[in-house]
Design a protein around this motif. Structure first.
Motif, short mmCIF file in Angstrom:
data_model
loop_
_atom_site.label_atom_id
_atom_site.label_comp_id
_atom_site.label_asym_id
_atom_site.label_seq_id
_atom_site.Cartn_x
_atom_site.Cartn_y
_atom_site.Cartn_z
N ASN A 8 0.81 -1.21 0.15
CA ASN A 8 0.11 -0.02 -0.08
C ASN A 8 0.86 1.20 0.04
N ARG A 9 1.82 1.26 -0.69
CA ARG A 9 2.76 2.36 -0.80
C ARG A 9 2.75 3.07 -2.13
N VAL A 10 2.32 4.25 -2.02
CA VAL A 10 1.90 5.03 -3.32
C VAL A 10 2.64 6.23 -3.51
N ALA A 11 3.15 6.68 -4.73
CA ALA A 11 3.94 8.03 -4.86
C ALA A 11 2.92 8.86 -5.47
N VAL A 12 2.91 10.12 -5.27
CA VAL A 12 1.96 11.23 -5.83
C VAL A 12 2.76 12.40 -6.07
N ILE A 19 -6.05 19.11 -5.89
CA ILE A 19 -6.24 17.85 -6.02
C ILE A 19 -5.20 16.85 -5.54
N GLY A 20 -3.82 17.07 -5.48
CA GLY A 20 -3.01 16.11 -5.16
C GLY A 20 -3.05 15.97 -3.42
N ARG A 21 -3.40 17.24 -2.84
CA ARG A 21 -3.33 17.34 -1.44
C ARG A 21 -4.64 16.41 -0.81
N ALA A 22 -5.87 16.69 -1.62
CA ALA A 22 -6.96 15.98 -1.07
C ALA A 22 -6.56 14.44 -1.23
N LEU A 23 -6.11 14.00 -2.54
CA LEU A 23 -5.92 12.59 -2.80
C LEU A 23 -4.89 11.88 -1.88
N SER A 24 -3.98 12.69 -1.51
CA SER A 24 -2.80 11.95 -0.50
C SER A 24 -3.53 11.82 0.80
N ASN A 25 -4.03 12.43 1.32
CA ASN A 25 -4.98 12.60 2.59
C ASN A 25 -5.95 11.30 2.48
N PHE A 26 -6.77 11.47 1.22
CA PHE A 26 -7.83 10.44 1.19
C PHE A 26 -7.20 8.82 1.04
N LEU A 27 -6.05 8.77 0.52
CA LEU A 27 -5.33 7.46 0.41
C LEU A 27 -4.65 7.00 1.84
N GLU A 28 -4.16 8.27 2.40
CA GLU A 28 -3.49 7.84 3.82
C GLU A 28 -4.90 7.38 4.95
N GLY A 31 -5.50 3.81 4.64
CA GLY A 31 -4.56 2.68 4.92
C GLY A 31 -3.22 2.67 3.84
N TYR A 32 -3.04 3.70 3.06
CA TYR A 32 -1.93 3.76 2.13
C TYR A 32 -0.90 4.63 2.66
N GLU A 33 0.31 4.38 2.55
CA GLU A 33 1.58 5.12 3.11
C GLU A 33 1.88 5.99 1.53
N VAL A 34 1.66 7.38 1.56
CA VAL A 34 1.69 8.05 0.41
C VAL A 34 3.24 8.90 0.18
N ILE A 35 3.83 8.62 -0.32
CA ILE A 35 5.21 9.44 -0.77
C ILE A 35 4.92 10.65 -1.41
N ARG A 36 4.86 11.87 -0.94
CA ARG A 36 4.62 13.00 -1.44
C ARG A 36 5.87 13.66 -2.33
N LEU A 197 -15.10 17.05 -6.28
CA LEU A 197 -13.66 16.51 -5.76
C LEU A 197 -14.11 15.13 -5.20
N ASN A 198 -15.12 14.93 -4.52
CA ASN A 198 -15.17 13.33 -3.73
C ASN A 198 -15.25 12.50 -4.90
N ASP A 199 -15.84 12.87 -6.10
CA ASP A 199 -16.00 11.83 -7.34
C ASP A 199 -14.56 11.45 -7.84
N VAL A 200 -13.77 12.49 -7.94
CA VAL A 200 -12.34 12.37 -8.34
C VAL A 200 -11.74 11.29 -7.44
N LEU A 201 -11.97 11.53 -6.17
CA LEU A 201 -11.14 10.73 -5.44
C LEU A 201 -11.63 9.40 -5.38
N ASN A 202 -12.80 8.94 -5.51
CA ASN A 202 -13.67 7.91 -5.70
C ASN A 202 -13.14 7.11 -6.89
#
Length: 294
Positions: A8-12, A19-28, A31-36, A197-202
């Motif tokens: 569950n390691r993802v780089a963004v 969008i990137g900030r919201a997506l990183s928080n959403f993935l975390e 349960g994902y580890e996000v590499i910003r 934005l929520n639909d983008v994240l989903n």
């Protein structure tokens, strides 16, 4: 249920943007580890970027200078193009040298790739020939180089205007309406391809979790509306009077060629997501405004 990924390691890239900030928080939060990935990581040695990407099963590319943030001078047009092409190219080169390689590369694009005449699903090749159209085509061509790498799945997401309260276009759109200064832009007939934005994240979550997802996805709401219809919807929701129009001449004076991003719309449908059974949380502008306007 889709199979669980090997990690569950993802780089963004572009993780400090709206969008990137919201997506990183959403993935975390899921349960994902996000590499910003930050701008300086693309200016450092390639080995440093590869170290950051090590062990990532997903790489998400959202980097790029904002389209409508300022007037399009020749220098800013170069920044719009180069910030997308260069970052994408560096990521593809890094993925090529990674072991093990990521399973999935998701690269952003925009519905500005399409012309303003036809209705476009993901298989449309009627592309715009203006600056935004050529930027999107070059951006996607750079991302498609990852297809030469074995076992790396590619998804390109063509984004409409992403609406949320934490940044992006919507706060700027809403502010004049709250002051009674809202208005249609130009003749108002241009289509406004939007998405909450929520639909983008989903949608990102859907693509990550479904290993059969690949290729191009249009990230827009199913409802197709003009700028005039959006203007009327915001007017009704804010219960404020509006101005008759913001003339095209004024917009071009303020934004130069960048006014095209506001005056030329694209008729886009999210055909692949809908056929895959994806459910939009906010399929209409009424649903979007009910959520965003307090």
């Amino acid at each position: 249920m889709p199979q669980r990924r090997r990690n569950n390691r993802v780089a963004v890239s572009g993780a400090t943007g709206f969008i990137g900030r919201a997506l990183s928080n959403f993935l975390e939060s899921n349960g994902y580890e996000v590499i910003r990935l930050k701008r300086q990581h693309f200016k450092s040695k390639k080995s440093q970027l590869r170290t950051l990407l090590k062990g990532c099963s997903v790489v998400i590319n959202l980097a790029g200078a904002p389209i409508a943030a300022r007037k399009w001078t020749p220098n800013y047009k170069k920044e719009i193009l180069n910030s997308r092409i260069n970052t994408t190219g560096v990521l593809v080169d890094a993925i090529k040298e990674m072991e093990p390689k990521p399973e999935l590369f998701i690269s952003a694009s925009a519905v500005g790739i399409y012309d303003s005449y036809e209705v476009h699903d993901e298989f449309s090749t009627s592309y715009a020939t203006d600056f935004l159209g050529t930027v999107c085509q070059a951006w996607e061509a750079e991302a498609c180089k990852v297809q030469r790498i074995k076992d790396v799945r590619l998804c390109i997401v063509r984004l409409g205007v992403v609406l949320g309260n934490e940044g992006g276009a919507f706060p700027k759109m809403l502010r004049p309406f709250k002051l009674g200064l809202g208005a249609k832009l130009g003749d108002g007939h241009q289509v406004f391809p939007y998405i909450h934005l929520n639909d983008v994240l989903n949608a990102f979550w859907y693509i990550i979790q479904h290993e059969t997802s690949s290729g191009i996805y249009n990230l827009v709401a199913p409802q197709m509306l003009s700028n005039l219809e959006i203007t009327e919807a915001i007017k009704q929701r804010t219960k404020k009077s509006i101005l008759p129009v913001i003339p095209e001449k004024i917009l071009r004076m303020l934004l130069g060629e960048g006014a095209n991003a506001l005056l030329i719309g694209q008729k886009v449908v999210p055909d692949r997501l809908e056929k895959d059974g994806f459910t939009f949380e906010f399929p209409t502008i009424e649903a979007v405004l009910d959520d965003l306007i307090c």
